[in-house]
Enzyme design. Structure first.
Site, PDB file in Angstrom:
ATOM      1  CD  GLU A 289      -2.309  -0.995   2.390  1.00 45.33           C
ATOM      2  OE1 GLU A 289      -3.749  -1.151   3.195  1.00 45.33           O
ATOM      3  OE2 GLU A 289      -1.996  -0.281   3.554  1.00 45.33           O
ATOM      4  N   PRO A 290       1.721   1.670  -0.857  1.00 48.05           N
ATOM      5  CG  PRO A 290       2.164   1.572  -3.042  1.00 48.05           C
ATOM      6  CD  PRO A 290       1.769   0.837  -2.360  1.00 48.05           C
ATOM      7  CB  CYS A 360      -3.277  34.881  13.205  1.00 49.46           C
ATOM      8  SG  CYS A 360      -3.173  35.567  14.035  1.00 49.46           S
ATOM      9  CE1 TYR A 389      -0.351  10.492   4.690  1.00 51.05           C
ATOM     10  CE2 TYR A 389       1.717  10.333   3.542  1.00 51.05           C
ATOM     11  CZ  TYR A 389       1.123   9.478   3.939  1.00 51.05           C
ATOM     12  OH  TYR A 389       0.581   8.237   3.853  1.00 51.05           O
TER      13      TYR A 389
HETATM   14  C1  LIG Z   1      -2.618   1.448   6.555  1.00 50.01           C
HETATM   15  C2  LIG Z   1      -1.530   1.977   6.182  1.00 50.01           C
HETATM   16  N1  LIG Z   1      -1.058   2.080   4.781  1.00 50.01           N
HETATM   17  C3  LIG Z   1      -1.186   2.365   3.794  1.00 50.01           C
HETATM   18  C4  LIG Z   1       0.230   3.704   4.159  1.00 50.01           C
HETATM   19  C5  LIG Z   1       1.175   4.707   3.572  1.00 50.01           C
HETATM   20  O1  LIG Z   1       2.021   4.576   4.051  1.00 50.01           O
HETATM   21  P1  LIG Z   1       3.126   5.830   3.039  1.00 50.01           P
HETATM   22  O2  LIG Z   1       2.259   6.804   2.195  1.00 50.01           O
HETATM   23  O3  LIG Z   1       4.490   5.449   4.050  1.00 50.01           O
HETATM   24  O4  LIG Z   1       3.612   4.855   1.788  1.00 50.01           O
HETATM   25  C6  LIG Z   1      -0.498   4.246   5.499  1.00 50.01           C
HETATM   26  C7  LIG Z   1       0.074   5.929   6.109  1.00 50.01           C
HETATM   27  O5  LIG Z   1       0.353   5.681   7.335  1.00 50.01           O
HETATM   28  C8  LIG Z   1      -1.442   3.563   6.384  1.00 50.01           C
HETATM   29  O6  LIG Z   1      -2.019   3.775   7.668  1.00 50.01           O
END
Ligand SMILES: Cc1ncc(COP(=O)(O)O)c(C=O)c1O
Length: 430
Positions: A289-290, A360, A389
């Site tokens: 899950e990147p 502010c 993010y």
């Molecule tokens: C469950 C889960 N999967 C994937 C990610 C993605 O992480 P990153 O953006 O560091 O690849 C996160 C982010 O914290 C997460 O909480």
């Protein structure tokens, strides 16, 4: 400042995807998030081409929380990626984008009955269970609707990855998942795997974000395999799917030493193949899950410099037409970034500045102590690696309008998210 693929110096002016950033700002006349669409597409391809094995199926899920909008779901679906979602809002956005909802995995540590019902309404059939009450909710819902729902259980491997406290997720006292060291977990798995409307597929593990040591991922993988084997032996069920999460660190500044993605993914696959062989488990699918590593470097934020100010103590500020509302990461965890003055990139960096926004708060800082050419009102500043993010964490603090998002490719710009209007700021007020 590091120039990413797609960034070019065109006679002293920076361009991205063939679009000169000075022309871009002149067109929109306000700060913007800009994405190099080609880099984004290339990174999707890089993941799918390098995270694959002839022994098992692989699936890349884009972590929605990094940046969620309609166009991003349309883009990732062209590369056959799935996605994770942690809220009804993220699922709704994917649905509205026409995303294949069978490729959505619903996460979160406090899913409500209503959210789980909505997930099923949207056609989401993969739920990652984080605690027992949501397991009971989904079980009831699946029975009531007479549907089959795939579930994975989020486990906590206890791996202490070296990253910021706030983005570690697998310490023993983390709020996420069930510890693999908690003996009660076997009863829960037994129970889950014996429900007629739930298909218990396996486990999910995510150890944190912005991690640079590949060993942390390999160690977590080994723990997940060892645990799966133990479960298979104790509970007598087949584990078919493992989701190993995301968290691959990226470059923000030269202090960051990210793993080279292609070779890392190849080594990662090899570790998984070895673990699969030695464990004897017949795992059919491995998911990752990147989020950040897929999108962060493709995005930047373009600001106009309103002016500079030297304090009595000697600090020289550059003030930009944005700040902590569009990028709260310095305020949250002192995150570091690089930047340049896009219309002066051939000029020497002769002054030290602190980049501050117009909010502010004294903490409204984007970058502290960065060397740049002499800055003047009307110059344009680009902060790089804001693709993850930033938009997703943006706020309307001080009733400031959220910035628009523009994709850049082949010399053209394409607005994919409009900036807030003043009316947007009061649309929910009664
Ligand atoms: C469950 C889960 N999967 C994937 C990610 C993605 O992480 P990153 O953006 O560091 O690849 C996160 C982010 O914290 C997460 O909480």
């Amino acid at each position: 400042m590091r120039l990413f693929e797609g960034m070019k110096n065109e006679n002293g002016v920076l361009s991205i995807g063939g679009v000169k950033l000075t022309d871009l700002y002149n067109k929109y006349k306000q700060a913007l998030y800009v994405y190099d669409e080609q880099l984004l597409e290339d990174t999707c391809k890089l993941f799918t081409e390098n995270f694959k094995s002839s022994n098992f199926e692989t699936e890349i899920l884009y972590a929605s929380k990094a940046f969620s909008c309609l166009e991003i779901y349309r883009l990732i679906s062209k590369f056959n990626l799935g996605t994770d979602a942690v809220s009804q809002g993220e699922m709704f956005t994917a649905k509205q984008a026409g995303f294949d909802m069978k490729k959505v995995y619903f996460h979160g540590n406090n899913k409500t009955y209503e959210e789980l019902a909505a997930a099923l309404d949207y056609g989401v059939s993969n739920i990652i269970i984080d605690n027992d009450y949501e397991y009971h909710f989904i079980n009831d819902l699946a029975k009531e609707r007479e549907v089959q729902v795939n579930i994975l259980l989020r486990i906590n491997t206890g791996i202490d990855a070296h990253t910021h406290e706030y983005i570690k997720t697998s310490k023993d006292d983390s709020k996420f998942g069930y510890s693999v060291y908690d003996e009660k977990i076997y009863d829960l798995i037994y129970d889950m795997s014996n429900q007629s409307n739930l298909n218990f597929l396996g486990f999910h593990s995510h150890i944190g974000s912005q991690i640079f040591e590949e060993e942390s991922f390999f160690e977590a993988t080994k723990t997940v395999f060892n645990f799966s084997k133990k479960v298979q032996e104790k509970v007598k069920i087949d584990i078919k799917v493992l989701n190993l999460g995301g968290g691959f660190g990226v470059y923000y500044t030269k202090n960051d030493k990210p793993m080279e993605l292609v070779s890392f993914l190849n080594r990662y696959i090899k570790v998984i193949e070895d673990e699969r062989n030695t464990s004897g488990l017949n795992i059919e699918k491995i998911i990752i899950e990147p989020g950040r590593s897929l999108i962060c470097n493709a995005g930047s934020t373009l600001y106009e410099i309103g002016g500079t100010k030297k304090t009595y103590a000697g600090r020289e500020y550059i003030f930009v037409d944005g700040g902590m509302g569009d990028n709260p990461r310095y305020a949250l965890y002192k995150a570091e970034y690089e930047c340049c003055i896009v219309n002066k990139i051939n000029k020497e960096n002769i002054r030290e500045y602190t980049i501050a926004g117009k909010y502010c708060e004294s903490g409204d800082i984007i970058i502290k102590n960065v060397n740049l050419p002499q800055a003047e009102r009307g110059d344009l500043l680009l902060v790089t690696s804001t693709g993850a993010y930033n938009h997703s964490m943006a706020s309307n603090y001080n009733k400031m309008r959220k910035l628009g998002v523009v994709f850049l490719k082949d010399g053209k710009d394409r607005l994919v998210v409009k900036a807030d209007t003043l009316e947007d700021l009061i649309k929910n007020d009664i």
